[in-house]
Design an enzyme around this catalytic site. Sequence first.
Site, PDB file in Angstrom:
ATOM      1  N   ARG A   1      42.564  31.201  17.288  1.00 28.55           N
ATOM      2  CA  ARG A   1      43.923  30.458  16.385  1.00 28.55           C
ATOM      3  C   ARG A   1      44.821  31.337  16.041  1.00 28.55           C
ATOM      4  O   ARG A   1      46.058  30.998  16.196  1.00 28.55           O
ATOM      5  CB  ARG A   1      43.123  29.494  15.721  1.00 28.55           C
ATOM      6  CG  ARG A   1      42.255  28.378  15.747  1.00 28.55           C
ATOM      7  CD  ARG A   1      42.142  26.785  14.426  1.00 28.55           C
ATOM      8  NE  ARG A   1      41.289  26.445  15.187  1.00 28.55           N
ATOM      9  CZ  ARG A   1      39.519  26.317  15.096  1.00 28.55           C
ATOM     10  NH1 ARG A   1      39.182  27.140  15.000  1.00 28.55           N
ATOM     11  NH2 ARG A   1      38.790  25.493  15.886  1.00 28.55           N
TER      12      ARG A   1
ATOM     13  N   ASP B   1      61.172  15.849  19.113  1.00 30.39           N
ATOM     14  CA  ASP B   1      60.356  16.194  20.944  1.00 30.39           C
ATOM     15  C   ASP B   1      61.111  17.450  20.710  1.00 30.39           C
ATOM     16  O   ASP B   1      62.549  16.936  21.177  1.00 30.39           O
ATOM     17  CB  ASP B   1      59.233  16.300  20.884  1.00 30.39           C
ATOM     18  CG  ASP B   1      58.917  17.388  21.492  1.00 30.39           C
ATOM     19  OD1 ASP B   1      57.432  17.195  22.012  1.00 30.39           O
ATOM     20  OD2 ASP B   1      59.268  17.153  22.957  1.00 30.39           O
TER      21      ASP B   1
ATOM     22  N   ALA C   1      34.861  17.174   8.901  1.00 33.72           N
ATOM     23  CA  ALA C   1      33.689  15.450  10.147  1.00 33.72           C
ATOM     24  C   ALA C   1      32.637  16.231  11.094  1.00 33.72           C
ATOM     25  O   ALA C   1      31.879  15.660  11.314  1.00 33.72           O
ATOM     26  CB  ALA C   1      35.138  15.239  10.670  1.00 33.72           C
ATOM     27  N   ARG C   2      33.293  16.935  11.559  1.00 28.75           N
ATOM     28  CA  ARG C   2      32.290  17.777  12.661  1.00 28.75           C
ATOM     29  C   ARG C   2      30.853  17.730  12.113  1.00 28.75           C
ATOM     30  O   ARG C   2      29.896  17.740  12.868  1.00 28.75           O
ATOM     31  CB  ARG C   2      33.057  18.905  13.770  1.00 28.75           C
ATOM     32  CG  ARG C   2      33.654  18.699  14.632  1.00 28.75           C
ATOM     33  CD  ARG C   2      34.505  20.038  14.288  1.00 28.75           C
ATOM     34  NE  ARG C   2      35.423  19.447  15.536  1.00 28.75           N
ATOM     35  CZ  ARG C   2      36.921  20.023  15.768  1.00 28.75           C
ATOM     36  NH1 ARG C   2      37.345  21.422  15.712  1.00 28.75           N
ATOM     37  NH2 ARG C   2      37.675  19.642  17.225  1.00 28.75           N
TER      38      ARG C   2
ATOM     39  N   HIS D   1      40.864  27.620   8.579  1.00 24.64           N
ATOM     40  CA  HIS D   1      39.972  26.536   9.775  1.00 24.64           C
ATOM     41  C   HIS D   1      40.222  27.960  10.993  1.00 24.64           C
ATOM     42  O   HIS D   1      41.216  27.676  11.947  1.00 24.64           O
ATOM     43  CB  HIS D   1      41.846  25.664   9.921  1.00 24.64           C
ATOM     44  CG  HIS D   1      41.391  24.800  11.421  1.00 24.64           C
ATOM     45  ND1 HIS D   1      40.333  24.518  12.000  1.00 24.64           N
ATOM     46  CD2 HIS D   1      42.003  24.417  12.032  1.00 24.64           C
ATOM     47  CE1 HIS D   1      40.036  23.612  12.995  1.00 24.64           C
ATOM     48  NE2 HIS D   1      41.783  23.900  12.681  1.00 24.64           N
TER      49      HIS D   1
ATOM     50  N   ASP E   1      46.385  27.609   8.905  1.00 25.24           N
ATOM     51  CA  ASP E   1      46.146  28.002   7.252  1.00 25.24           C
ATOM     52  C   ASP E   1      47.744  29.140   7.125  1.00 25.24           C
ATOM     53  O   ASP E   1      48.691  28.925   6.615  1.00 25.24           O
ATOM     54  CB  ASP E   1      45.507  29.120   6.594  1.00 25.24           C
ATOM     55  CG  ASP E   1      44.062  28.042   6.868  1.00 25.24           C
ATOM     56  OD1 ASP E   1      44.176  27.322   6.173  1.00 25.24           O
ATOM     57  OD2 ASP E   1      43.265  28.087   8.129  1.00 25.24           O
TER      58      ASP E   1
ATOM     59  N   ASP F   1      36.809  19.897  10.461  1.00 23.87           N
ATOM     60  CA  ASP F   1      35.401  20.422  10.451  1.00 23.87           C
ATOM     61  C   ASP F   1      34.192  19.928   9.876  1.00 23.87           C
ATOM     62  O   ASP F   1      33.662  20.291  10.852  1.00 23.87           O
ATOM     63  CB  ASP F   1      35.794  22.288  10.083  1.00 23.87           C
ATOM     64  CG  ASP F   1      37.380  23.024  10.948  1.00 23.87           C
ATOM     65  OD1 ASP F   1      36.889  24.005  11.758  1.00 23.87           O
ATOM     66  OD2 ASP F   1      38.383  22.998   9.965  1.00 23.87           O
TER      67      ASP F   1
END
Length: 317
Positions: A91, A38, A153-154, A178, A126, A151
């Site tokens: 996004r 980080d 999985a949702r 996405h 993307d 997405d």
Amino acid sequence: MINSNIRKAVIIGCGFVGSACAFALMQSGLFNELVLIDANHDRAEGEALDISHGLPFSKPMQIYAGTYDDISDASIVIITAGTGQKEGETRLDLVHKNVEIFKSIIGQISTRSFNGILLIVSNPVDILTYTALKLSGLPSNRVFGSGTVLDTARLKHLLGEHLGVDARSVHAFILGEHGDSEIAAFSSANVSGIPLRCFCKKNCGDICHPKKMDEIADDVKNIAYEIIKKKNATYYGIAMSVKRICEAVVLDQKSILPVSCIQNGLYGINDVALSMPAIVGENGVERNIDIPLNDEEQEAIKHSADTLHSIIKDIDF
């Protein structure tokens, strides 16, 4: 993967998403070495210490804060660094801020002898996958993003709830960006081999189509905004998605997952990264799978690609 330790992973970015991914991977037993990097080294050290204290309840591994020099023999480098999505932002609003961050990160990676897989998780995933591919010089099969794995999985979760079945018995994909132009590929969806429409008609009645399916697709598309509004960030779901992708790679499972990868010709889409079902194994993305889509879905995929192309053309690589 040449000169790579298949059991070593690196996470770049130790915010909510990065730390949740590290926690999920610690519990998975997939790796015996996990390096956290980080810009704030103290943050990476703190996360490594905190997570490592759970090792007595898991499997032995090393978790430590490192530097870019630690990536040379890693099998997977997972990038979660970047500015997070805020309430009211899409996004795609994050593009230019995070592209600049990626230029620095990929620049560091490119100077090391890295021969593993680059897994992009930061948003917009993307665009940043495309950016990482262009800047890294790595083969396209080894640079891909988490795409619409979460997405999807949702979608499975919501369909399972609606149909009253185990979500693991639901087979359906969210494809494309996405983001706001993503599509639910209902025409190929099934419940343990039974086409979704047939299953739905028998168990729920015709009310399921198309109104209910459109409602579920919208819920999938917008649920992240709702989560961000309520708790400022999403991180548990994506952490489990990253674990699933790493599992496919480390165990060479040849799993079919909707990861974001460069497209070359499928449905006439070229030179853009977006999500289509792909076989994922130890060498990354082996190939895309051409699943049957109806005419409306094919047009929606092309529209999603056009949306991403319109952003890419304004980026200075």
